[in-house]
Design an enzyme around this catalytic site. Structure first.
Site, PDB file in Angstrom:
ATOM      1  N   TRP A   1      31.385  20.228 -16.884  1.00 21.91           N
ATOM      2  CA  TRP A   1      31.933  20.304 -15.526  1.00 21.91           C
ATOM      3  C   TRP A   1      31.390  19.102 -14.742  1.00 21.91           C
ATOM      4  O   TRP A   1      30.159  18.900 -14.708  1.00 21.91           O
ATOM      5  CB  TRP A   1      31.461  21.627 -14.894  1.00 21.91           C
ATOM      6  CG  TRP A   1      32.003  21.907 -13.537  1.00 21.91           C
ATOM      7  CD1 TRP A   1      33.299  21.777 -13.122  1.00 21.91           C
ATOM      8  CD2 TRP A   1      31.261  22.413 -12.411  1.00 21.91           C
ATOM      9  NE1 TRP A   1      33.403  22.173 -11.803  1.00 21.91           N
ATOM     10  CE2 TRP A   1      32.176  22.563 -11.351  1.00 21.91           C
ATOM     11  CE3 TRP A   1      29.920  22.755 -12.199  1.00 21.91           C
ATOM     12  CZ2 TRP A   1      31.791  23.038 -10.090  1.00 21.91           C
ATOM     13  CZ3 TRP A   1      29.545  23.229 -10.961  1.00 21.91           C
ATOM     14  CH2 TRP A   1      30.470  23.363  -9.927  1.00 21.91           C
TER      15      TRP A   1
ATOM     16  N   ASP B   1      25.084  28.329 -17.727  1.00 20.29           N
ATOM     17  CA  ASP B   1      26.040  28.460 -16.632  1.00 20.29           C
ATOM     18  C   ASP B   1      27.086  29.485 -17.059  1.00 20.29           C
ATOM     19  O   ASP B   1      27.838  29.256 -18.003  1.00 20.29           O
ATOM     20  CB  ASP B   1      26.675  27.086 -16.345  1.00 20.29           C
ATOM     21  CG  ASP B   1      27.471  27.088 -15.049  1.00 20.29           C
ATOM     22  OD1 ASP B   1      27.830  28.182 -14.569  1.00 20.29           O
ATOM     23  OD2 ASP B   1      27.748  25.986 -14.522  1.00 20.29           O
TER      24      ASP B   1
ATOM     25  N   ALA C   1      30.015  31.210 -15.562  1.00 22.96           N
ATOM     26  CA  ALA C   1      30.911  31.240 -14.398  1.00 22.96           C
ATOM     27  C   ALA C   1      32.171  32.060 -14.657  1.00 22.96           C
ATOM     28  O   ALA C   1      32.926  32.322 -13.720  1.00 22.96           O
ATOM     29  CB  ALA C   1      31.295  29.823 -13.991  1.00 22.96           C
TER      30      ALA C   1
ATOM     31  N   LYS D   1      34.906  34.065  -9.831  1.00 26.55           N
ATOM     32  CA  LYS D   1      36.136  34.235 -10.592  1.00 26.55           C
ATOM     33  C   LYS D   1      36.316  35.689 -11.037  1.00 26.55           C
ATOM     34  O   LYS D   1      37.379  36.262 -10.855  1.00 26.55           O
ATOM     35  CB  LYS D   1      36.152  33.317 -11.815  1.00 26.55           C
ATOM     36  CG  LYS D   1      35.348  32.033 -11.675  1.00 26.55           C
ATOM     37  CD  LYS D   1      36.116  30.857 -11.168  1.00 26.55           C
ATOM     38  CE  LYS D   1      35.158  29.811 -10.647  1.00 26.55           C
ATOM     39  NZ  LYS D   1      35.559  28.468 -10.607  1.00 26.55           N
TER      40      LYS D   1
HETATM   41  C1  LMR Z   1      36.698  24.062 -11.535  1.00 27.22           C
HETATM   42  O1  LMR Z   1      36.056  23.523 -12.432  1.00 27.22           O
HETATM   43  O2  LMR Z   1      37.871  23.781 -11.285  1.00 27.22           O
HETATM   44  C2  LMR Z   1      36.039  25.138 -10.705  1.00 27.22           C
HETATM   45  O3  LMR Z   1      34.774  25.404 -11.164  1.00 27.22           O
HETATM   46  C3  LMR Z   1      36.107  24.865  -9.256  1.00 27.22           C
HETATM   47  C4  LMR Z   1      35.245  23.733  -8.823  1.00 27.22           C
HETATM   48  O4  LMR Z   1      34.499  23.919  -7.861  1.00 27.22           O
HETATM   49  O5  LMR Z   1      35.296  22.642  -9.401  1.00 27.22           O
END
Ligand code: LMR
Length: 394
Positions: free
Chosen positions: A127, A208, A210, A243
Site C-alpha cells: 500500500w 496490517d 485492514a 471496511k
Molecule cells: C486503498 O488502498 O484504496 C484504501 O486503503 C484507501 C486508502 O486510504 O488508500
C-alpha cells in the site's frame, strides 16, 4: 513563514478519487479507492451499524472522555475478533486509534521508541501509504519480493529468501489477508514458513489487517495473524474497522501488541497510552462503541456477520464473472488469477499506458499499477472492463 514549506505530491489513490468525481461522462466506472460499493455503486451503512447507532443514541447518557488507550470493552471485543478465543491477555497491550492507518502509525512510533535505527521490511509492492509514512518518520524501508508478475501469485521462495536476510530487531510489515494492492495471498502452510523465518531471524511482524472478512471469511482471514501470534514472542497487529464494519469515516482502528511477558506488556501499554496522549489525547470513541455493541450483542452480531458474508460472496462472484468474461474474450485462461485472488483488490498486470487508455477511452478508473477494486464492478461493468482490457492489449 509558510513559504518555506515544500509542495506535496498528491496521494495517487486519493487524487484518482477526485479525478473520477470531476469526470462528467455517464457510464464511467470507478475501480480506484478501496471502498466497498454495492451493485448500485453505493457504500451503504451496514444494517447492524445503523441499529447499533440507534441503540447507542437511546442508551448513552454521557459523552465524557473514555480512557487514553480507548475503551477496554472495545479492546476485548476486537482482541476476540482478531485473535480468536483463548488468546493470552497477560501479554496483550491494546490501543484504540484513528482508523487502521492510525494503528500502523502508532505501531511504528512504538517500534521507533523501542529501537532507534529501526528497519522495516515491506512487501514489493505494498500500500503506497506504508512507504509514505515510513519515509515521513525517517525509518529505513527494505523491500521483500512478494508478487510474481508472470503468474500473478505470491513469489513465495523469493519472499522467504529476502526475509531470511532480516536481522533481530528488524520489523516485517505483513498484510494479514487480502493483500493490497495485488490480491495475491499466502495459504496457511506458506504462512507457517514465514513464521519460521521470523522465529529464526528474530524479526518482529507488524501485521496490517485492514480487510478481515473480505477474503475467505472472518476466521480464515485472521488465521495467519493467529498463527504468528501463537508462534512468536512479539507481534504487532494494526486492525481496521473501516471496511468490515463499513464505518470508514468514523476512523476506527486498534493496535494490538503482544509482548514477550507481562512486565514488558505493561511497558508497551504505558508507551502506547502516551503516544495517544501526545498525538490527540483521547482516541475517537463513537465508531469503537458501534463495533463493541455489534460484536457483543448476539442479534446484531449475527446480522453483521450475515451482511459481511454477503459482501464477501458478492466480490467473489464478480471475480468469477470477470475471469469468465476475459476467458471468453481472450480464448485463454491467462486471467484465471482474478478468480483466485482474494479481498477487494487485484493487480491486473496492465501497463501504465494501458491503464491510462482505459481511463481516457473507456472511462474506467483504476490505480496506475493496474490495481482494481473488485467491488467497484457490477453485472453491467464487468463486460465493459473485460472488453476494454482486451482492446488496450492488457
Ligand atoms: C486503498 O488502498 O484504496 C484504501 O486503503 C484507501 C486508502 O486510504 O488508500
Amino acid at each position: 513563514m509558510f513559504e518555506t514549506l515544500k509542495p506535496q505530491p498528491a496521494d495517487k489513490i486519493i487524487a484518482l478519487m477526485d479525478q473520477f468525481r470531476a469526470d462528467p461522462r455517464t457510464g464511467k466506472v470507478d475501480l480506484g479507492v478501496g471502498v466497498y460499493k454495492n451493485a448500485e455503486g453505493h457504500t451503504p451503512v451496514m444494517r447492524a451499524a445503523r441499529a447499533a447507532g440507534q441503540r447507542l443514541l437511546q442508551a448513552e447518557t454521557t459523552k465524557t472522555y473514555t480512557a487514553l488507550a480507548g475503551d477496554p470493552a472495545f479492546h476485548a471485543a476486537m482482541a476476540d475478533l482478531v485473535l480468536g478465543a483463548g488468546y493470552t491477555t497477560d501479554r496483550l497491550a491494546a490501543l484504540a486509534t484513528v482508523g487502521g492507518t492510525g494503528a500502523v502509525r502508532q505501531g511504528l512510533e512504538l517500534l521507533k521508541r523501542a529501537r532507534p535505527g529501526l528497519r522495516v521490511w515491506v512487501s514489493d509492492p505494498t500500500w503506497p501509504n506504508h512507504l509514505s509514512i515510513l519515509q515521513e518518520m525517517g525509518i529505513e524501508a527494505l523491500p521483500y519480493r512478494y508478487f510474481d508478475a508472470e503468474s500473478k501469485a505470491v513469489a513465495l521462495d523469493a519472499m522467504l529468501a529476502d526475509l531470511g536476510g532480516a536481522q533481530a530487531g528488524d520489523v516485517v510489515l505483513l498484510h494479514g489477508c487480502c493483500h493490497n494492492p495485488t490480491g495475491a495471498n499466502l495459504n496457511l502452510p506458506e504462512w507457517q514458513a514465514v513464521a519460521e523465518v521470523l522465529a529464526r531471524t528474530g524479526a518482529v511482524p507488524l501485521i496490517d489487517l485492514a480487510y478481515q472478512g473480505f477474503g475467505d471469511g472472518l476466521d480464515a482471514d485472521a488465521a495467519a495473524t493467529r498463527l504468528l501470534a501463537r508462534h512468536l514472542p512479539e507481534v504487532l497487529i494494526a486492525a481496521s474497522c473501516s471496511k468490515n464494519f463499513g464505518i470508514y469515516r468514523e476512523r476506527t482502528g486498534i493496535l494490538l501488541a503482544l509482548a514477550a511477558n507481562t512486565a514488558t506488556r505493561d511497558l508497551v501499554q504505558a508507551n502506547l497510552t502516551t503516544l495517544n496522549r501526545l498525538a490527540y489525547s483521547f482516541p475517537p470513541d463513537h465508531g469503537a462503541r458501534l463495533v463493541t455493541t455489534i460484536l457483543t450483542t448476539p442479534d446484531l452480531r449475527a446480522d453483521w456477520e450475515a451482511e459481511l458474508e454477503a459482501v464477501r460472496a458478492g466480490m467473489i462472484g464478480l471475480r468469477q464473472a470477470l475471469a469468465a468474461e476475459l476467458a471468453a474474450l481472450s480464448h485463454s485462461n491467462r486471467f484465471g488469477f482474478i478468480a483466485q485472488h482474494r479481498g477487494m483488490f487485484s493487480r491486473l498486470g496492465a501497463s501504465p499506458e494501458q491503464v491510462e487508455r482505459m481511463r481516457a477511452e473507456h472511462g474506467i478508473y483504476m490505480v496506475g499499477d493496474s490495481r482494481i477494486n473488485i467491488a467497484g464492478l457490477n453485472a453491467e461493468s464487468v463486460p465493459l472492463l473485460a472488453r476494454a482490457m482486451i482492446e488496450v492489449g492488457a
